[in-house]
Design an enzyme around this catalytic site. Structure first.
Site, PDB file in Angstrom:
ATOM      1  N   ARG A  97      50.423  36.631  35.178  1.00  0.00           N
ATOM      2  CA  ARG A  97      51.728  36.558  34.510  1.00  0.00           C
ATOM      3  C   ARG A  97      52.705  35.834  35.410  1.00  0.00           C
ATOM      4  O   ARG A  97      52.614  35.943  36.636  1.00  0.00           O
ATOM      5  CB  ARG A  97      52.314  37.952  34.269  1.00  0.00           C
ATOM      6  N   HIS A 115      45.991  31.250  44.935  1.00  0.00           N
ATOM      7  CA  HIS A 115      45.698  30.327  43.835  1.00  0.00           C
ATOM      8  C   HIS A 115      44.372  29.607  44.116  1.00  0.00           C
ATOM      9  O   HIS A 115      44.159  29.125  45.241  1.00  0.00           O
ATOM     10  CB  HIS A 115      46.835  29.304  43.698  1.00  0.00           C
ATOM     11  N   ALA A 148      60.366  30.529  41.389  1.00  0.00           N
ATOM     12  CA  ALA A 148      60.500  30.534  39.931  1.00  0.00           C
ATOM     13  C   ALA A 148      59.562  29.540  39.237  1.00  0.00           C
ATOM     14  O   ALA A 148      59.362  29.615  38.021  1.00  0.00           O
ATOM     15  CB  ALA A 148      61.952  30.253  39.542  1.00  0.00           C
TER      16      ALA A 148
HETATM   17  C1  GAR Z   1      41.437  34.432  41.911  1.00  0.00           C
HETATM   18  O1  GAR Z   1      40.651  33.276  41.979  1.00  0.00           O
HETATM   19  C2  GAR Z   1      42.905  34.072  41.920  1.00  0.00           C
HETATM   20  O2  GAR Z   1      43.213  32.987  42.718  1.00  0.00           O
HETATM   21  C3  GAR Z   1      43.126  33.761  40.479  1.00  0.00           C
HETATM   22  O3  GAR Z   1      42.439  34.775  39.800  1.00  0.00           O
HETATM   23  C4  GAR Z   1      41.286  35.126  40.564  1.00  0.00           C
HETATM   24  C5  GAR Z   1      41.206  36.629  40.669  1.00  0.00           C
HETATM   25  O4  GAR Z   1      39.944  37.043  41.054  1.00  0.00           O
HETATM   26  N1  GAR Z   1      44.512  33.731  40.166  1.00  0.00           N
HETATM   27  C6  GAR Z   1      45.040  32.841  39.361  1.00  0.00           C
HETATM   28  O5  GAR Z   1      44.407  31.983  38.789  1.00  0.00           O
HETATM   29  C7  GAR Z   1      46.543  32.992  39.175  1.00  0.00           C
HETATM   30  N2  GAR Z   1      47.064  31.869  38.468  1.00  0.00           N
HETATM   31  P1  GAR Z   1      39.534  38.596  41.086  1.00  0.00           P
HETATM   32  O6  GAR Z   1      39.944  39.215  39.758  1.00  0.00           O
HETATM   33  O7  GAR Z   1      38.067  38.572  41.312  1.00  0.00           O
HETATM   34  O8  GAR Z   1      40.286  39.215  42.235  1.00  0.00           O
END
Ligand code: GAR
Length: 196
Positions: A97, A115, A148
């Site tokens: 989010r 990220h 932001a």
């Molecule tokens: C991770 O790769 C994180 O960087 C990404 O979700 C994954 C969570 O992995 N986040 C995003 O893409 C945020 N925009 P997990 O659920 O195995 O911890």
């Protein structure tokens, strides 16, 4: 006798997914490798990450947008709930989010995000898919301060990950997440030592 005792960095982790990054942070604390204390794990949904935290004895909370009439009300409720834990650091570990103005007014400068790409390349919710679609041979991960914008805050640390022939989104994402787990713990430890 004895100098001032500094309390450990209090960390609230926010996660929406399977929670393997959150699990790595919690495991690092348990094994004495984290210079901090995870005081709570919060989510915007009934995520697997909550179960991982509960299993580890970490307090959990859910603040779901579905329970609020509009985004601002959700943003304020999330800000209030996170604030109850008085975190020195908020870690977005797969939190899917965009944080709103109320949250940033209180926690900007204390909130980091992991990220799955080498920002500024491939921002947004589909970074792994986008890197594959672009035909890149290398990608990686970034930990950055949250502001932001969407994945636009100042970069704190990055690690590369190779893209191998035959990779699909899942195999590549898993290789990136190996890097994310250790980078996140390293960044938290750096920030903890700087905060003293
Ligand atoms: C991770 O790769 C994180 O960087 C990404 O979700 C994954 C969570 O992995 N986040 C995003 O893409 C945020 N925009 P997990 O659920 O195995 O911890």
């Amino acid at each position: 006798m004895g100098g001032p005792v500094s309390s450990p960095l209090s960390i609230v982790v926010l996660a929406s997914g399977t929670g393997t990054l959150a699990a790595a942070i919690i495991a690092a604390e348990r094994s004495g490798e984290l210079d901090g204390h995870v005081v709570a794990l919060g989510s915007d949904r009934d995520a697997q990450a909550l179960a991982i935290a509960r299993e580890a004895g970490v307090p959990t909370f859910t603040v779901s947008p579905a329970d609020f009439p509009h985004r601002d009300a959700w943003d304020k409720a999330l800000t209030k709930t996170v604030g109850l834990f008085r975190p020195g650091l908020v870690v977005l570990a797969g939190f899917m989010r965009i944080l709103g103005p109320a949250f940033l007014a209180v926690f900007e400068g204390r909130t980091i995000n992991s990220h799955p790409a080498l920002l500024p390349l491939f921002p947004g919710a589909h970074a792994v898919r986008d890197a594959l679609a672009a035909g890149a041979t290398q990608t990686g991960c970034t930990v950055h301060w949250v502001n932001a914008g969407v994945d636009t805050g100042p970069v704190i640390g990055q690690r590369p990950a190779q893209i191998l022939p035959g990779d699909d989104e899942e195999s590549l994402h898993e290789r990136i997440k190996v890097q994310e787990r250790s980078l996140l713990v390293a960044v938290i430890n750096d920030l903890a030592s700087q905060s003293r």
